[in-house]
Write a protein that holds these residues in place. Structure first.
Motif, PDB file in Angstrom:
ATOM      1  N   ILE B  94      -0.651  80.064  41.725  1.00 15.10           N
ATOM      2  CA  ILE B  94      -0.712  79.977  40.228  1.00 15.10           C
ATOM      3  C   ILE B  94      -0.769  79.206  39.051  1.00 15.10           C
ATOM      4  O   ILE B  94      -1.231  79.242  38.382  1.00 15.10           O
ATOM      5  CB  ILE B  94       1.025  80.965  40.046  1.00 15.10           C
ATOM      6  CG1 ILE B  94       1.625  81.373  41.387  1.00 15.10           C
ATOM      7  CG2 ILE B  94       1.517  80.793  39.035  1.00 15.10           C
ATOM      8  CD1 ILE B  94       2.522  81.641  41.654  1.00 15.10           C
ATOM      9  N   TYR B  95      -0.150  77.828  39.564  1.00 16.10           N
ATOM     10  CA  TYR B  95      -0.338  76.464  38.902  1.00 16.10           C
ATOM     11  C   TYR B  95      -1.835  76.960  37.960  1.00 16.10           C
ATOM     12  O   TYR B  95      -2.982  76.451  37.343  1.00 16.10           O
ATOM     13  CB  TYR B  95      -0.636  75.349  39.110  1.00 16.10           C
ATOM     14  CG  TYR B  95      -0.634  74.152  38.404  1.00 16.10           C
ATOM     15  CD1 TYR B  95       1.144  73.731  37.573  1.00 16.10           C
ATOM     16  CD2 TYR B  95      -1.038  73.007  37.972  1.00 16.10           C
ATOM     17  CE1 TYR B  95       1.325  72.390  36.842  1.00 16.10           C
ATOM     18  CE2 TYR B  95      -1.403  72.338  37.038  1.00 16.10           C
ATOM     19  CZ  TYR B  95      -0.183  72.074  36.047  1.00 16.10           C
ATOM     20  OH  TYR B  95       0.168  71.255  35.878  1.00 16.10           O
ATOM     21  N   LEU B  96      -2.731  76.849  39.111  1.00 13.73           N
ATOM     22  CA  LEU B  96      -4.568  76.340  39.356  1.00 13.73           C
ATOM     23  C   LEU B  96      -5.054  77.877  38.217  1.00 13.73           C
ATOM     24  O   LEU B  96      -5.830  77.372  37.763  1.00 13.73           O
ATOM     25  CB  LEU B  96      -4.655  76.123  40.661  1.00 13.73           C
ATOM     26  CG  LEU B  96      -4.609  74.865  41.382  1.00 13.73           C
ATOM     27  CD1 LEU B  96      -5.588  75.124  42.632  1.00 13.73           C
ATOM     28  CD2 LEU B  96      -5.381  73.683  40.352  1.00 13.73           C
ATOM     29  N   ALA B  97      -4.207  79.054  38.745  1.00 15.11           N
ATOM     30  CA  ALA B  97      -5.166  80.009  37.943  1.00 15.11           C
ATOM     31  C   ALA B  97      -4.447  79.951  36.494  1.00 15.11           C
ATOM     32  O   ALA B  97      -5.367  79.779  35.908  1.00 15.11           O
ATOM     33  CB  ALA B  97      -4.301  80.921  38.589  1.00 15.11           C
ATOM     34  N   ASN B  98      -3.214  79.831  36.307  1.00 14.42           N
ATOM     35  CA  ASN B  98      -3.008  79.230  35.353  1.00 14.42           C
ATOM     36  C   ASN B  98      -3.739  78.116  33.892  1.00 14.42           C
ATOM     37  O   ASN B  98      -3.858  78.010  33.329  1.00 14.42           O
ATOM     38  CB  ASN B  98      -1.476  78.745  34.567  1.00 14.42           C
ATOM     39  CG  ASN B  98      -1.032  80.046  34.600  1.00 14.42           C
ATOM     40  OD1 ASN B  98      -0.582  81.041  34.971  1.00 14.42           O
ATOM     41  ND2 ASN B  98       0.603  80.024  35.043  1.00 14.42           N
ATOM     42  N   LEU B  99      -3.717  77.357  34.982  1.00 13.34           N
ATOM     43  CA  LEU B  99      -4.970  75.839  34.484  1.00 13.34           C
ATOM     44  C   LEU B  99      -6.166  76.640  34.669  1.00 13.34           C
ATOM     45  O   LEU B  99      -6.994  76.584  32.746  1.00 13.34           O
ATOM     46  CB  LEU B  99      -5.237  75.044  35.290  1.00 13.34           C
ATOM     47  CG  LEU B  99      -5.776  73.540  34.977  1.00 13.34           C
ATOM     48  CD1 LEU B  99      -5.635  73.194  34.231  1.00 13.34           C
ATOM     49  CD2 LEU B  99      -6.085  72.679  35.857  1.00 13.34           C
ATOM     50  N   MET B 100      -6.837  76.931  35.185  1.00  7.71           N
ATOM     51  CA  MET B 100      -8.276  78.096  34.384  1.00  7.71           C
ATOM     52  C   MET B 100      -8.275  78.373  33.454  1.00  7.71           C
ATOM     53  O   MET B 100      -9.023  78.468  32.390  1.00  7.71           O
ATOM     54  CB  MET B 100      -9.237  78.847  35.857  1.00  7.71           C
ATOM     55  CG  MET B 100      -8.622  77.635  37.017  1.00  7.71           C
ATOM     56  SD  MET B 100      -9.986  78.713  38.070  1.00  7.71           S
ATOM     57  CE  MET B 100      -9.670  77.111  39.694  1.00  7.71           C
ATOM     58  N   VAL B 101      -7.474  79.444  33.066  1.00 11.16           N
ATOM     59  CA  VAL B 101      -7.234  80.446  31.897  1.00 11.16           C
ATOM     60  C   VAL B 101      -6.972  79.599  30.539  1.00 11.16           C
ATOM     61  O   VAL B 101      -7.848  80.052  30.124  1.00 11.16           O
ATOM     62  CB  VAL B 101      -6.317  81.710  32.428  1.00 11.16           C
ATOM     63  CG1 VAL B 101      -4.741  81.476  32.297  1.00 11.16           C
ATOM     64  CG2 VAL B 101      -7.106  82.966  32.084  1.00 11.16           C
ATOM     65  N   CYS B 102      -6.320  79.156  31.194  1.00  6.24           N
ATOM     66  CA  CYS B 102      -6.033  78.081  29.766  1.00  6.24           C
ATOM     67  C   CYS B 102      -7.410  76.991  29.676  1.00  6.24           C
ATOM     68  O   CYS B 102      -7.586  76.898  27.939  1.00  6.24           O
ATOM     69  CB  CYS B 102      -4.662  76.943  29.966  1.00  6.24           C
ATOM     70  SG  CYS B 102      -3.251  77.625  30.513  1.00  6.24           S
ATOM     71  N   GLY B 103      -7.963  76.326  30.227  1.00 10.92           N
ATOM     72  CA  GLY B 103      -9.063  75.591  29.940  1.00 10.92           C
ATOM     73  C   GLY B 103     -10.031  77.042  29.239  1.00 10.92           C
ATOM     74  O   GLY B 103     -11.167  76.420  28.854  1.00 10.92           O
ATOM     75  N   ALA B 104     -10.321  78.056  29.841  1.00 16.10           N
ATOM     76  CA  ALA B 104     -10.890  79.193  29.250  1.00 16.10           C
ATOM     77  C   ALA B 104     -10.617  79.367  27.835  1.00 16.10           C
ATOM     78  O   ALA B 104     -11.617  79.556  27.590  1.00 16.10           O
ATOM     79  CB  ALA B 104     -11.533  80.573  30.450  1.00 16.10           C
ATOM     80  N   ALA B 105      -9.463  79.669  27.496  1.00 18.61           N
ATOM     81  CA  ALA B 105      -8.818  80.338  26.395  1.00 18.61           C
ATOM     82  C   ALA B 105      -9.286  78.733  25.222  1.00 18.61           C
ATOM     83  O   ALA B 105      -9.741  79.713  24.217  1.00 18.61           O
ATOM     84  CB  ALA B 105      -7.316  80.158  26.784  1.00 18.61           C
ATOM     85  N   GLY B 106      -9.301  77.481  26.312  1.00 19.74           N
ATOM     86  CA  GLY B 106      -9.727  76.644  24.782  1.00 19.74           C
ATOM     87  C   GLY B 106     -10.657  76.655  25.350  1.00 19.74           C
ATOM     88  O   GLY B 106     -12.066  76.406  23.645  1.00 19.74           O
TER      89      GLY B 106
END
Lengths: 304, 277
Positions: B94-106
């Motif tokens: 869950i943490y890594l998936a959120n990190l990835m989507v946050c990175g992509a959004a940035g």
């Protein structure tokens, strides 16, 4: 008996506060298990733990016989659905969008079951209405729809009728009964609305101060709560013969004590016992409601 | 984790705030370029595209701090994080998936800004620097954006309150920026300095250069240089080319990777132990 959930000496502490103390619980497969306790007794803490939101401080729990520490627990959780406290739904999405999101999390191959699910919980006509504009009852049903997305066979509902109007309570009751009877879903419901629980539950667990003080089936509870006459006689053996002849339901408490259930004619019984040579030493009528039973169980003085 | 990523991205695409963020990033750059062009037309000022090409390094973290806090905070405020855990998704996933989507959004915010720069800026001002240099520096800045995404993910995943997450994230960006400025100013102090004195004839005379007591030397200077490159605030200044040209792209990228690894590792560890309601 096969169990969906068992807990063994489950303990949870927050700092110095012990929310659960050596709690042992058994939820039979196919049951509607009423989890009864006052506010702060530890109901929600237990639910949070079995849902994987919190870790126990001590003890353990098993879902379908799989221990919490085993790797298989992850796949076993796929058989579970839960609504913990408030429904977990994106308020800015519609009912359908919320279900699509949950389907994606579950990795469902397509969205074909969504309409049926909305139909089942009575939200089929909500269209583009955002969940934030739903009534409390609709949100509760939406929460249940989300928890049913993975076709679970164990559903955990934490205070599902809290804040609902009478119509909403009836609808929720019918939905839970439907899920249990038609889909064979085992349901664990925590509540302190005893009257409502008594219309649903097939099994009960009573929790007080973090400890499960009693666990029994609805039949056992009914027996404990129904109108009865406590009889002290000179010979229980002789009294049993009379009661058997009269086809009365009873329970022998000791060599001189019996408890007779149901409505009886005291005159008839007295005459019959006299004829059998059995003296009545004392006779006391007893009637207990679920509420009384619960209050007696958890200590009446704290509820005075 | 694939399921979680699919769910996260589906939520991202339909998030109005995300598209507002994209519009803000693109709009800010279009406005800045237009102002520079007007200045050039009216006053003949010679402006260059490369001076404003990387300003998403400044705007990006600010827009991200608001959007990512709201995006992650919704999981707590709406309680939907529970839906993932109840059905057996692992906390680390869950943490890594959120990190990835946050990175992509940035990165998408940065791209929106960069694409406007290239689409409008090149016809307006042309490009003086080699394309390879632009690509290299863009990648370096993207790593800084990922480091910020990792920091905001850490905050968003560990704080229950959406309002608190938003406040902390915004304050952190400005805090990093201020610290970066202070460190940079300390490093920019000249080694020798001269004063002007008034001579007996009433003229100002420059004195012989004297050692500047504010000039950082030895270990202290090395420590400040490390802070300048390591802290995201210093990286904002370096990557956006606001104060000087940076020739430490590789070091900056390395430090960004360190930020991502440290915050993700620590974040997963803490999130695993976190009691959720």
């Amino acid at each position: 008996m096969e169990y969906c959930l068992t807990t063994s000496r489950l303990t949870k502490t927050y700092g110095r506060f012990q929310a659960l103390k050596d709690l042992n619980m058994h939820v039979p497969k196919g049951a509607i298990y009423g989890f009864v306790g006052k506010n702060g007794a530890g109901k929600t803490t237990l639910i949070r733990i079995i849902c994987g939101l919190q870790n126990p401080t001590g003890g353990s729990y098993q879902l379908y016989g799989v221990d919490q520490n085993q790797k298989e627990i992850v796949s076993i959780r796929r058989r579970m659905g839960a609504v913990v406290e408030t429904p977990s739904i994106y308020l800015n999405m519609t009912a359908e969008e919320n279900l699509k999101e949950q389907y994606r999390i579950l990795g469902m191959p397509d969205f074909s079951g969504i309409n049926d699910l909305l139909e089942l919980v009575g939200l089929a006509g909500t269209g583009k209405k955002k969940v934030k504009n739903f009534s409390l009852g609709m949100r509760q049903r939406m929460g249940i729809a989300i928890s049913l997305a993975g076709n679970p066979d164990f559903l955990v509902l934490d205070e599902p009728v809290n804040g609902l109007d009478p119509q909403g309570i009836v609808e929720m009751r019918e939905l839970i009964l439907k899920l249990n009877r038609e889909r064979q879903i085992t349901v664990l419901i925590s509540s302190h609305i005893l009257d409502e629980l008594s219309r649903l539950a097939t099994h009960y667990g009573f929790i007080d101060q973090g400890t499960l003080v009693k666990e029994l089936s609805a039949k056992e509870l009914e027996q404990a709560c129904q109108k009865s006459v406590c009889l002290t006689v000179s010979s229980a053996k002789a009294a049993c013969q009379v009661l058997d002849r009269k086809k009365l339901e009873y329970q022998v408490k000791s060599e001189s004590e019996l408890e007779i259930y149901g409505k009886i004619s005291v005159t008839d019984l007295t005459l019959a016992l006299h004829e059998a040579g059995c003296d009545i030493l004392s006779l006391r009528e007893r009637e207990e409601s679920l509420e009384n039973y619960y209050i007696n169980l958890v200590g009446g003085e704290s509820h005075a | 984790m694939r399921n979680l990523l699919a769910a996260n991205f589906a939520r991202l695409w339909r998030d109005k705030l995300f598209w507002i963020g994209m519009a803000v990033m693109a709009g800010l750059q279009a406005f800045e370029l237009s102002m520079l062009y007007v200045e050039h037309l009216q006053y003949g000022v010679e402006n260059h595209l490369e001076n404003v090409l990387y300003v998403y390094g400044v705007f990006g973290p600010i827009v991200m701090s608001v959007f990512l806090s709201m995006f992650l905070g919704t999981e707590y405020s709406d309680g939907t994080l529970r839906n993932k855990l109840i059905v057996g998704q692992r906390r680390s996933h869950i943490y890594l998936a959120n990190l990835m989507v946050c990175g992509a959004a940035g990165l998408l915010f940065s791209l929106a800004n960069l694409l406007v720069s290239l689409a409008l800026g090149i016809p307006m001002f042309g490009l003086r620097v080699p394309v390879l240099s632009v690509v290299t520096h863009t990648l370096c800045t993207f790593f800084m954006i990922l480091a910020f995404a990792a920091i905001f993910t850490l905050i968003g995943m560990l704080c229950h309150s959406k309002a608190f997450t938003v406040a902390v994230s915004i304050l952190l960006v400005f805090g990093f920026f201020m610290v970066g400025l202070v460190v940079k100013q300390c490093l920019m102090a000249p080694e020798m300095e001269s004063h002007y004195e008034m001579s007996v004839d009433g003229e100002f005379v420059e004195t012989d250069p004297q050692p500047n007591p504010k000039y950082l030397r030895g270990t202290k200077r090395k420590f400040y240089e490390f802070l300048d490159q390591f802290l995201p605030g210093g990286q904002i200044l370096a990557n956006s080319r606001m104060m000087e040209e940076s020739d430490n792209d590789r070091t900056l990228v390395l430090y960004d990777v360190v930020w991502v690894v440290l915050t993700a590792g620590g974040g997963i560890l803490l999130f695993q132990r976190k009691d959720l309601k």
